[in-house]
Design an enzyme around this catalytic site. Structure first.
Site, short mmCIF file in Angstrom:
data_model
loop_
_atom_site.label_atom_id
_atom_site.label_comp_id
_atom_site.label_asym_id
_atom_site.label_seq_id
_atom_site.Cartn_x
_atom_site.Cartn_y
_atom_site.Cartn_z
N GLY A 19 48.26 17.31 -32.53
CA GLY A 19 48.28 18.77 -32.11
C GLY A 19 47.33 19.62 -32.93
N VAL A 20 47.76 20.67 -33.33
CA VAL A 20 46.88 21.68 -34.16
C VAL A 20 46.51 20.99 -35.37
CG1 VAL A 20 48.78 23.09 -35.13
CG2 VAL A 20 46.49 24.19 -34.57
N ASP A 21 47.32 20.29 -36.11
CA ASP A 21 47.32 19.91 -37.31
C ASP A 21 46.16 18.72 -37.43
OD1 ASP A 21 47.82 19.14 -40.19
OD2 ASP A 21 49.38 17.80 -39.75
N THR A 65 56.09 24.33 -31.70
CA THR A 65 56.46 24.15 -30.30
C THR A 65 55.99 23.48 -29.44
OG1 THR A 65 54.67 25.83 -29.48
CG2 THR A 65 56.72 26.95 -30.02
N VAL A 69 55.08 19.07 -30.54
CA VAL A 69 56.02 17.88 -30.67
C VAL A 69 57.48 18.19 -31.40
CG1 VAL A 69 54.10 16.35 -30.66
CG2 VAL A 69 54.76 17.03 -32.80
N TYR A 70 57.43 19.39 -32.12
CA TYR A 70 58.69 19.63 -32.83
C TYR A 70 59.70 20.26 -31.82
CZ TYR A 70 56.69 18.60 -37.46
OH TYR A 70 56.32 17.69 -38.60
#
Length: 175
Positions: A33-35, A125, A127-128
């Site tokens: 994701g964003v990470d 919002t 994978v968590y």
């Protein structure tokens, strides 16, 4: 809502702000994701700084935040915060408090480092699995309260990658 709060849709790694917030995992070593996008766009300097932080203090706990340079990003800094994993509402009050802490602790780090403009993704919002509507409510309420009580930050941008989050924030912020 505070007039310092703005909404955009797009890629957080392209923003020219003092700091962007990374929805990190506790290892701070990058992920999906964003990470992953921030680590890829920012280059190895961000990862090297994250390794030093982990060597010094251990993993980053849920709700906490740490700061690194922006590496190759247009942003000068990256504030890494670890959002809660949503467990189907079994511990919802704790998870909501942890999510609010992500925003508060990120803003405190920004304030302490003289950061005037900061952008947040939609923390937890992906994978968590935190419910998007409730996550957006917590994000906007927490940031609004912080800005009411703290001078020094000129602009907070909520940047949404997907249409669903953008629509939710648009209604909440009435923009």
């Amino acid at each position: 809502m505070d007039t310092k709060i703005k909404l955009q849709q797009g890629d957080i790694t392209k923003l020219q702000v003092d700091a962007i917030v990374n929805a990190a995992n506790s290892s701070l070593m990058g992920g999906g994701g964003v990470d992953g996008a921030i680590h890829r766009a920012g280059g190895k300097q961000i990862l090297e700084e994250c390794i030093k932080i982990v060597d010094r203090q251990g993993r980053c706990k849920t709700g906490k935040a740490v700061i690194t340079s922006g590496g190759n990003l247009p942003a000068k800094y990256v504030i890494h915060t670890v959002g809660p994993v949503y467990n189907g509402g079994k511990n919802v009050l704790k998870e909501e408090e942890q999510l609010a802490n992500c925003y508060t602790n990120s803003l405190m780090l920004a304030f302490d480092n003289g950061i005037k403009t900061i952008a947040f993704p939609n923390i937890s919002t992906g994978v968590y699995r935190f419910p998007k509507q409730r996550a957006a409510e917590i994000a906007t309420e927490t940031v609004d309260i912080f800005l009411e009580n703290q001078e020094g930050i000129d602009e907070v941008i909520f940047i949404c990658f997907d249409d669903e989050n953008f629509g939710i924030y648009k209604k909440l912020l009435a923009v």
